[in-house]
Design a protein around this motif. Sequence first.
Motif, PDB file in Angstrom:
ATOM      1  N   ILE A 230      10.734  -8.337 -39.980  1.00 23.90           N
ATOM      2  CA  ILE A 230      10.439  -8.509 -38.327  1.00 23.90           C
ATOM      3  C   ILE A 230      10.249  -7.703 -37.806  1.00 23.90           C
ATOM      4  O   ILE A 230      10.206  -5.870 -37.993  1.00 23.90           O
ATOM      5  N   SER A 238       3.949  -8.230 -31.731  1.00 27.76           N
ATOM      6  CA  SER A 238       4.888  -8.389 -32.495  1.00 27.76           C
ATOM      7  C   SER A 238       5.792  -9.265 -32.146  1.00 27.76           C
ATOM      8  O   SER A 238       6.121  -9.663 -31.390  1.00 27.76           O
ATOM      9  N   ASP A 239       7.133  -9.312 -33.098  1.00 26.66           N
ATOM     10  CA  ASP A 239       8.385  -9.882 -32.754  1.00 26.66           C
ATOM     11  C   ASP A 239       9.407  -9.636 -31.842  1.00 26.66           C
ATOM     12  O   ASP A 239       9.476  -9.534 -30.693  1.00 26.66           O
ATOM     13  N   PRO A 259      12.430 -11.380 -29.878  1.00 30.23           N
ATOM     14  CA  PRO A 259      12.388 -12.670 -30.191  1.00 30.23           C
ATOM     15  C   PRO A 259      12.443 -14.001 -29.300  1.00 30.23           C
ATOM     16  O   PRO A 259      12.657 -15.813 -29.289  1.00 30.23           O
TER      17      PRO A 259
END
Length: 450
Positions: A230, A238-239, A259
């Motif tokens: 992650i 990025s997540d 997310p």
Amino acid sequence: MNLNTIHNVYFIGIGGIGMSAIARYFHANNKRVAGYDKTQTEITKGLVELGIAIHFDDSIGSINEVFLNAENTLVVYTPAVPKDHLELNYFKNNGYNVVKRSQILGLITEHTFCLAVAGTHGKTTTTSILGHLMNACHVPLTAFLGGISENYNSNLILNGTEVSVVEADEFDRSFLTLSPDFACITSMDADHLDIYGDAEELKKSFIAFTERLKPNGKLFVKNGLGLEGITYGIEDDSDYTIQNIKIINGAYIFDVKTPKDIIENLEFNLPGRHNLSNALIALAMAVEYGCSYQQLAEGLASYKGVQRRFTYQIKTNDFVFIDDYAHHPQEICAVHQAVREMYPTKKVLAIFQPHLFSRTRDFIDDFAESLSKFDELLLLDIYPARELPIEGVTSSWLLGKINNENKQLVSKENLLKAIHDSDAQVVLTIGAGDIGAEVKRIKKEFSIAN
């Protein structure tokens, strides 16, 4: 080893920041605790105030006879203790359970839901933020911190045993004793080359750490490290990512995209993009654990920091004095970024004490580049810690490489005068050695002056 059958725990090097947290943990769990350290410090004083017996001479005769029963005494030591230490060798040669600090941390946390924070920079602050966030969400946890939290005035948060939050230290490959459920890696810059030899071996050790995750565990990695997990980052894809950053009254206000959602208008009071990154990964781990957004927002806003991590000692309109533990070129660059962001128009004087001859040698050019960024520089002698001198590796050598006209070597005796001779409005002390002991003198002197 069954810790329930252990009644006595003896620490060799009890004053270390990681060791003292475990000593506090065992004391809180009704074990009889005592120990040795080389020097008396604020940490050892705090332990003595709890009722923990500590002595400062390496002598078998100084050990309370209660701890000379090998059957129910556990001995914990730090790798910083020399191999010829009398007490350590006595315990090793007489049938005691003798373990490193990292091993006992692995034993304490193995039956908990363990969240471990690894990385060459940012471990202590991130662990401290994560422990505080989880505590704010009423998670029953024990957090072992590598620094003194300003919120708790301690390196231990003790509020239950179901969950553990730990700093996963790469030094001496200590983190390979842990088996975390969640783990994060904040950075993998070359460091501890006296242990690893080169940067590639260090990276291999971090990869081995990721393989210590429990089945179905989650790995969180800073975007760009090249590891699967992650991801997190600032203003990227990025997540977990931070967006819409503003600075209002000296605090960061921002949104976090997860997310699934966007968490809006979070407040965080530590300066520097590196600290924003630390806050983000702590938040991401807490979100994945299941903490509520509202409680996390309140926890983040109330976080006060860790002692010696961009800690304000004096903060007036005319004079600012900040102390920081930075001892690696990347950390010094991060401190510089933070101070420039907060004080873009003020003159900055940095006082730096190099830590370890080997680290100074291995990163001499990077140190020179990072230290050249400040308006003025005072350089102290190298703090040796566990090392003997290395020929040619001196602060004079480092000074010669620094591209800054306003630089000088200074002794501790002449430090206050050198600061008085400067017209800088912002003064920084930087380093991991005993420069922290100078902070009180500087604070006292300039609190009076200002």
